[in-house]
Design a protein around this motif. Structure first.
Motif, PDB file in Angstrom:
ATOM      1  N   SER A  17       0.833  -1.204   0.000  1.00 29.72           N
ATOM      2  CA  SER A  17       0.000   0.000   0.000  1.00 29.72           C
ATOM      3  C   SER A  17       0.865   1.249   0.000  1.00 29.72           C
ATOM      4  N   ARG A  19       0.101   5.793   0.198  1.00 28.07           N
ATOM      5  CA  ARG A  19      -0.859   6.874   0.287  1.00 28.07           C
ATOM      6  C   ARG A  19      -0.249   8.131  -0.298  1.00 28.07           C
ATOM      7  N   SER A  21      -0.551  12.217  -1.234  1.00 24.58           N
ATOM      8  CA  SER A  21      -1.197  13.450  -0.775  1.00 24.58           C
ATOM      9  C   SER A  21      -0.900  14.558  -1.768  1.00 24.58           C
ATOM     10  N   TYR A  79      -6.249  13.072  -1.083  1.00 29.14           N
ATOM     11  CA  TYR A  79      -5.452  11.892  -0.791  1.00 29.14           C
ATOM     12  C   TYR A  79      -5.859  10.752  -1.718  1.00 29.14           C
ATOM     13  N   GLN A  81      -5.474   6.694  -1.301  1.00 25.25           N
ATOM     14  CA  GLN A  81      -5.022   5.492  -0.609  1.00 25.25           C
ATOM     15  C   GLN A  81      -5.019   4.345  -1.604  1.00 25.25           C
TER      16      GLN A  81
END
Length: 121
Positions: A17, A19, A21, A79, A81
């Motif tokens: 994973s 993330r 921004s 964001y 994810q």
């Protein structure tokens, strides 16, 4: 002028994973939409996910169920994810924003500088 600053890219193994921004700054009235696009080597830039100011979202079929876009209007930040990453997700990811300003009658598309996401198999 509006600046979009991205962060969060990197190298991850398949199944992992990340993330991303993207924060918008500068002089504007509001942001109508914010989203993420990506461009892999030798391919055209494509929409990954998008969200408008009222909260509705749109996703590319290839990322549905794996990626989630969210937005903090107070921070002018969007964001992304990204879960269950696949090698096919490897690309440069670009933040995009449709910004209203400096008056209510003006709007313009802005792009971030891009952040590399590499997924190893």
């Amino acid at each position: 002028q509006v600046q979009l600053v991205e962060s969060g890219g990197g190298l991850v193994q398949a199944g992992g994973s990340l993330r991303l921004s993207c924060a918008a700054s500068g002089r504007f009235v509001s942001i109508n939409a914010m989203g993420w696009y990506r461009q892999a080597p030798g391919k055209q830039r494509e929409l990954v996910a998008n969200t408008i100011s009222r909260g509705s979202t749109d996703y590319a079929d290839s990322v549905k169920g794996r990626f989630t876009i969210s937005r903090d209007n107070g921070k002018n930040t969007v964001y992304l994810q990204m879960n269950s990453l696949e090698p096919e997700d490897t690309a440069v990811y670009y933040c995009n924003a449709l910004v209203v300003g400096p008056s209510w009658f003006q709007s313009k598309d802005y792009w971030g500088q891009g952040t590399q996401v590499t997924v190893s198999s």
